[in-house]
Design a protein around this motif. Sequence first.
Motif, PDB file in Angstrom:
ATOM      1  N   ASN A   1       0.817  -1.206   0.000  1.00 11.92           N
ATOM      2  CA  ASN A   1       0.000   0.000   0.000  1.00 11.92           C
ATOM      3  C   ASN A   1       0.855   1.262   0.000  1.00 11.92           C
ATOM      4  OD1 ASN A   1      -2.616   1.298   0.149  1.00 11.92           O
ATOM      5  ND2 ASN A   1      -2.042   1.869   2.234  1.00 11.92           N
ATOM      6  N   THR A   2       2.022   1.206   0.629  1.00 15.00           N
ATOM      7  CA  THR A   2       2.939   2.347   0.599  1.00 15.00           C
ATOM      8  C   THR A   2       3.357   2.662  -0.827  1.00 15.00           C
ATOM      9  OG1 THR A   2       3.771   1.854   2.815  1.00 15.00           O
ATOM     10  CG2 THR A   2       5.175   3.207   1.400  1.00 15.00           C
ATOM     11  N   LEU A   3       3.669   1.634  -1.594  1.00 13.32           N
ATOM     12  CA  LEU A   3       4.055   1.833  -2.993  1.00 13.32           C
ATOM     13  C   LEU A   3       2.882   2.339  -3.826  1.00 13.32           C
ATOM     14  CD1 LEU A   3       5.918   1.578  -5.439  1.00 13.32           C
ATOM     15  CD2 LEU A   3       5.355  -0.870  -5.528  1.00 13.32           C
ATOM     16  N   LEU A   4       1.695   1.812  -3.565  1.00 17.35           N
ATOM     17  CA  LEU A   4       0.548   2.163  -4.397  1.00 17.35           C
ATOM     18  C   LEU A   4      -0.013   3.540  -4.080  1.00 17.35           C
ATOM     19  CD1 LEU A   4      -1.601   1.479  -6.491  1.00 17.35           C
ATOM     20  CD2 LEU A   4      -2.873   0.282  -4.692  1.00 17.35           C
ATOM     21  N   GLY A   5      -0.221   3.855  -2.778  1.00 21.87           N
ATOM     22  CA  GLY A   5      -0.902   5.117  -2.514  1.00 21.87           C
ATOM     23  C   GLY A   5      -0.751   5.704  -1.132  1.00 21.87           C
ATOM     24  N   ALA A   6       0.131   5.166  -0.293  1.00 21.32           N
ATOM     25  CA  ALA A   6       0.217   5.641   1.089  1.00 21.32           C
ATOM     26  C   ALA A   6       1.407   6.551   1.342  1.00 21.32           C
ATOM     27  CB  ALA A   6       0.260   4.454   2.051  1.00 21.32           C
ATOM     28  N   SER A   7       2.040   7.043   0.300  1.00 22.24           N
ATOM     29  CA  SER A   7       3.136   7.999   0.468  1.00 22.24           C
ATOM     30  C   SER A   7       3.057   9.036  -0.651  1.00 22.24           C
ATOM     31  CB  SER A   7       4.498   7.291   0.433  1.00 22.24           C
ATOM     32  OG  SER A   7       4.739   6.730  -0.846  1.00 22.24           O
ATOM     33  N   PHE A   8       3.738  10.161  -0.467  1.00 28.44           N
ATOM     34  CA  PHE A   8       3.663  11.230  -1.466  1.00 28.44           C
ATOM     35  C   PHE A   8       4.237  10.786  -2.809  1.00 28.44           C
ATOM     36  CE2 PHE A   8       5.094  15.094  -3.622  1.00 28.44           C
ATOM     37  CZ  PHE A   8       3.926  15.846  -3.588  1.00 28.44           C
ATOM     38  N   THR A   9       5.247   9.918  -2.771  1.00 30.04           N
ATOM     39  CA  THR A   9       5.867   9.449  -4.017  1.00 30.04           C
ATOM     40  C   THR A   9       5.220   8.167  -4.528  1.00 30.04           C
ATOM     41  OG1 THR A   9       7.548   8.261  -2.728  1.00 30.04           O
ATOM     42  CG2 THR A   9       8.086  10.497  -3.455  1.00 30.04           C
ATOM     43  N   SER A  10       4.041   7.832  -4.015  1.00 27.53           N
ATOM     44  CA  SER A  10       3.358   6.608  -4.435  1.00 27.53           C
ATOM     45  C   SER A  10       2.944   6.695  -5.903  1.00 27.53           C
ATOM     46  CB  SER A  10       2.125   6.374  -3.566  1.00 27.53           C
ATOM     47  OG  SER A  10       1.148   7.372  -3.818  1.00 27.53           O
ATOM     48  N   ARG A  11       2.615   5.552  -6.453  1.00 27.98           N
ATOM     49  CA  ARG A  11       2.223   5.502  -7.862  1.00 27.98           C
ATOM     50  C   ARG A  11       0.950   6.301  -8.127  1.00 27.98           C
ATOM     51  NH1 ARG A  11       2.952  -0.864  -9.593  1.00 27.98           N
ATOM     52  NH2 ARG A  11       5.245  -0.939  -9.662  1.00 27.98           N
ATOM     53  N   LEU A  12      -0.054   6.150  -7.265  1.00 29.25           N
ATOM     54  CA  LEU A  12      -1.311   6.860  -7.487  1.00 29.25           C
ATOM     55  C   LEU A  12      -1.117   8.369  -7.449  1.00 29.25           C
ATOM     56  CD1 LEU A  12      -3.874   4.756  -5.412  1.00 29.25           C
ATOM     57  CD2 LEU A  12      -4.040   5.269  -7.854  1.00 29.25           C
ATOM     58  N   ASN A  13      -0.414   8.860  -6.438  1.00 30.81           N
ATOM     59  CA  ASN A  13      -0.222  10.301  -6.318  1.00 30.81           C
ATOM     60  C   ASN A  13       0.635  10.836  -7.459  1.00 30.81           C
ATOM     61  OD1 ASN A  13      -0.819  12.630  -4.508  1.00 30.81           O
ATOM     62  ND2 ASN A  13       1.413  12.784  -4.483  1.00 30.81           N
ATOM     63  N   THR A  14       1.658  10.086  -7.838  1.00 28.14           N
ATOM     64  CA  THR A  14       2.510  10.517  -8.945  1.00 28.14           C
ATOM     65  C   THR A  14       1.711  10.607 -10.235  1.00 28.14           C
ATOM     66  OG1 THR A  14       4.479   9.553  -7.927  1.00 28.14           O
ATOM     67  CG2 THR A  14       4.554   9.946 -10.299  1.00 28.14           C
ATOM     68  N   SER A  15       0.856   9.627 -10.485  1.00 21.04           N
ATOM     69  CA  SER A  15       0.083   9.612 -11.718  1.00 21.04           C
ATOM     70  C   SER A  15      -0.949  10.735 -11.750  1.00 21.04           C
ATOM     71  CB  SER A  15      -0.617   8.260 -11.884  1.00 21.04           C
ATOM     72  OG  SER A  15      -1.486   8.278 -12.999  1.00 21.04           O
ATOM     73  N   LEU A  16      -1.808  10.806 -10.728  1.00 21.29           N
ATOM     74  CA  LEU A  16      -2.925  11.745 -10.773  1.00 21.29           C
ATOM     75  C   LEU A  16      -2.504  13.186 -10.508  1.00 21.29           C
ATOM     76  CD1 LEU A  16      -4.474   8.999 -10.584  1.00 21.29           C
ATOM     77  CD2 LEU A  16      -6.265  10.259  -9.416  1.00 21.29           C
ATOM     78  N   ARG A  17      -1.486  13.378  -9.682  1.00 23.80           N
ATOM     79  CA  ARG A  17      -1.064  14.744  -9.349  1.00 23.80           C
ATOM     80  C   ARG A  17       0.063  15.233 -10.254  1.00 23.80           C
ATOM     81  NH1 ARG A  17      -0.187  18.364  -4.599  1.00 23.80           N
ATOM     82  NH2 ARG A  17       1.846  19.333  -4.928  1.00 23.80           N
ATOM     83  N   GLU A  18       1.159  14.482 -10.286  1.00 22.37           N
ATOM     84  CA  GLU A  18       2.361  14.971 -10.956  1.00 22.37           C
ATOM     85  C   GLU A  18       2.306  14.793 -12.471  1.00 22.37           C
ATOM     86  OE1 GLU A  18       4.588  16.583  -9.195  1.00 22.37           O
ATOM     87  OE2 GLU A  18       3.464  16.193  -7.359  1.00 22.37           O
ATOM     88  N   THR A  19       1.915  13.604 -12.921  1.00 17.71           N
ATOM     89  CA  THR A  19       1.951  13.323 -14.357  1.00 17.71           C
ATOM     90  C   THR A  19       0.798  13.973 -15.107  1.00 17.71           C
ATOM     91  OG1 THR A  19       3.041  11.206 -13.908  1.00 17.71           O
ATOM     92  CG2 THR A  19       2.029  11.492 -16.087  1.00 17.71           C
ATOM     93  N   HIS A  20      -0.430  13.817 -14.586  1.00 19.61           N
ATOM     94  CA  HIS A  20      -1.607  14.270 -15.327  1.00 19.61           C
ATOM     95  C   HIS A  20      -2.221  15.567 -14.801  1.00 19.61           C
ATOM     96  CE1 HIS A  20      -1.779  10.607 -17.733  1.00 19.61           C
ATOM     97  NE2 HIS A  20      -1.560   9.919 -16.623  1.00 19.61           N
ATOM     98  N   GLY A  21      -1.937  15.944 -13.573  1.00 21.62           N
ATOM     99  CA  GLY A  21      -2.514  17.168 -13.031  1.00 21.62           C
ATOM    100  C   GLY A  21      -4.013  17.097 -12.822  1.00 21.62           C
ATOM    101  N   TYR A  22      -4.536  15.897 -12.598  1.00 25.63           N
ATOM    102  CA  TYR A  22      -5.973  15.741 -12.390  1.00 25.63           C
ATOM    103  C   TYR A  22      -6.398  16.123 -10.975  1.00 25.63           C
ATOM    104  CZ  TYR A  22      -6.053  12.843 -16.664  1.00 25.63           C
ATOM    105  OH  TYR A  22      -5.952  12.377 -17.949  1.00 25.63           O
ATOM    106  N   SER A  23      -5.479  16.024 -10.016  1.00 26.04           N
ATOM    107  CA  SER A  23      -5.851  16.117  -8.605  1.00 26.04           C
ATOM    108  C   SER A  23      -4.729  16.759  -7.808  1.00 26.04           C
ATOM    109  CB  SER A  23      -6.135  14.710  -8.062  1.00 26.04           C
ATOM    110  OG  SER A  23      -6.293  14.713  -6.667  1.00 26.04           O
ATOM    111  N   TYR A  24      -5.083  17.306  -6.636  1.00 21.79           N
ATOM    112  CA  TYR A  24      -4.058  17.785  -5.708  1.00 21.79           C
ATOM    113  C   TYR A  24      -3.384  16.627  -4.987  1.00 21.79           C
ATOM    114  CZ  TYR A  24      -5.566  22.636  -6.214  1.00 21.79           C
ATOM    115  OH  TYR A  24      -5.851  23.885  -6.711  1.00 21.79           O
ATOM    116  N   GLY A  25      -4.032  15.484  -4.952  1.00 20.54           N
ATOM    117  CA  GLY A  25      -3.444  14.339  -4.273  1.00 20.54           C
ATOM    118  C   GLY A  25      -4.362  13.136  -4.320  1.00 20.54           C
ATOM    119  N   ALA A  26      -3.765  11.958  -4.246  1.00 19.11           N
ATOM    120  CA  ALA A  26      -4.521  10.706  -4.222  1.00 19.11           C
ATOM    121  C   ALA A  26      -3.807   9.754  -3.283  1.00 19.11           C
ATOM    122  CB  ALA A  26      -4.616  10.100  -5.622  1.00 19.11           C
TER     123      ALA A  26
END
Length: 491
Positions: free
Chosen positions: A309-334
Amino acid sequence: MKTWNHALAFMVCCSLATADASAAPPERSKPPVPGPLKPFTIRQPTVFTLKNGLTVWHVARKRAPLVDVLAVIDAGPLHDPPDRPGVAKWTADLLTEGSGGMRAVEFSDAVQSLGAEISSTSEIDHAWISLHVTSARLPAALKLYAQALMKPDFAEAEWGRIRGQLFGEMMYQSQEPQELAQLVAQRANWGSEHRLGTALGGTPRALVKTTPVDLKAFYVARYRPDATTLIVVGDVEQGPLKKLLEAELGGWSASGPPPAAPALRGPPPRTSRALYTVQVPDAPQTVLRVGIPAPAGTLPFTPDAEVMNTLLGASFTSRLNTSLRETHGYSYGAHSRVAASRSGTVFSVMTSVNAPVTAPALAEIFLELERIRTPATDEETVRARNVAALTVPSAFDSGRATANQWALFAAQRLDRARLQQFVDQAQRVDVKALQGAALRLVRPNEAAVIAVGDLAQHGKGVPGLERAIALTVEDLLPGLAEAGAAMGGEG
């Protein structure tokens, strides 16, 4: 002489400058490599029992002259009467709203005069009442704490005031998309017939029907020393503490045999994906949730699940946050979490996205849910397990945090040794174990998808929208309008 000294100093400076110029510049293109993890040993509580059966977990902590006391009572929402969901929370809330003949304002003034804090409420598995105070004033503060725990008044006037505040909170829930999404997620994950599938804070219909007599009856049945674990962390030795607790809490006794424990039912299994929606006209964002019930018998707080879960979405550098926030700009965080209770475990994803990108954001979420089921890289695995292990010490960085951490273990009746074992075992989670946890917990085809926002305008492309289960505020907070009319009439 001065001229010679100046010349010598000039030559030294020149030689140093020449040496510096010839030396290789420091490497600044990459961050420094972190050193090895230092061992972290969790101080286990010393356990003893008072003469009345009250179990005490004591952790001596000398870093500051502070003491935290936290009573964990087996009186959470799962014990609610079927026709009055919310009574468990409201009973806990009223502990600090008048006791021992003191009105709420008098009690509050007495606590504040000691520089202390006393508060109470309930969680999924338990109710609690806490005390935070300097060690020098522990004896005086503990008298007030014991009074609130043992002698709550449940006065009609105080209940009338608190009931108005609770109704205001329900009105807020009915208008706030984040709150609505949480209510929908509970219903989708647990089902409308399960207590955890309805508002943990209670329903408006139950609020109108509930009286101080109901709260008192619940208190008498459920608040007992043999159903309570008292956690004490701070600057107090066991000998004086035990004597003090016997003096203040030793007179607390149970009334009759313990009531039957509620049957613990896990979240119902799901065999296909389902979409739940709440329409909020002109909402600028869509609140998204994804919930997946874990298989029956899933243990909480396991190293492989937490590292995954840490890798998927429980840290700022997680995959979910990187995808939705950093890569696509869809969200402030996930982020994602593995939420466990004594009834069962649910894996969840949570985010809010710009309304026009609702469909592509959902697509990215499910892309990441599928990807986590495939082997991660060695580098990702090492980073995730380090982060998971290093978050444990931060849970013990203060007396209050330490008490809260042990309270979770007491409420869920977990083996205390598992906490230290987690720190050690998390460092041994490998790629295979991480993938195994993902295959066990992250099953996208069995997910409940929750979308709260203006789906009429921005729902195009959302899979299954035409078959969505559309919910209303009345479904989630039944009796809101009639409660408003009834309470308005009282005013």
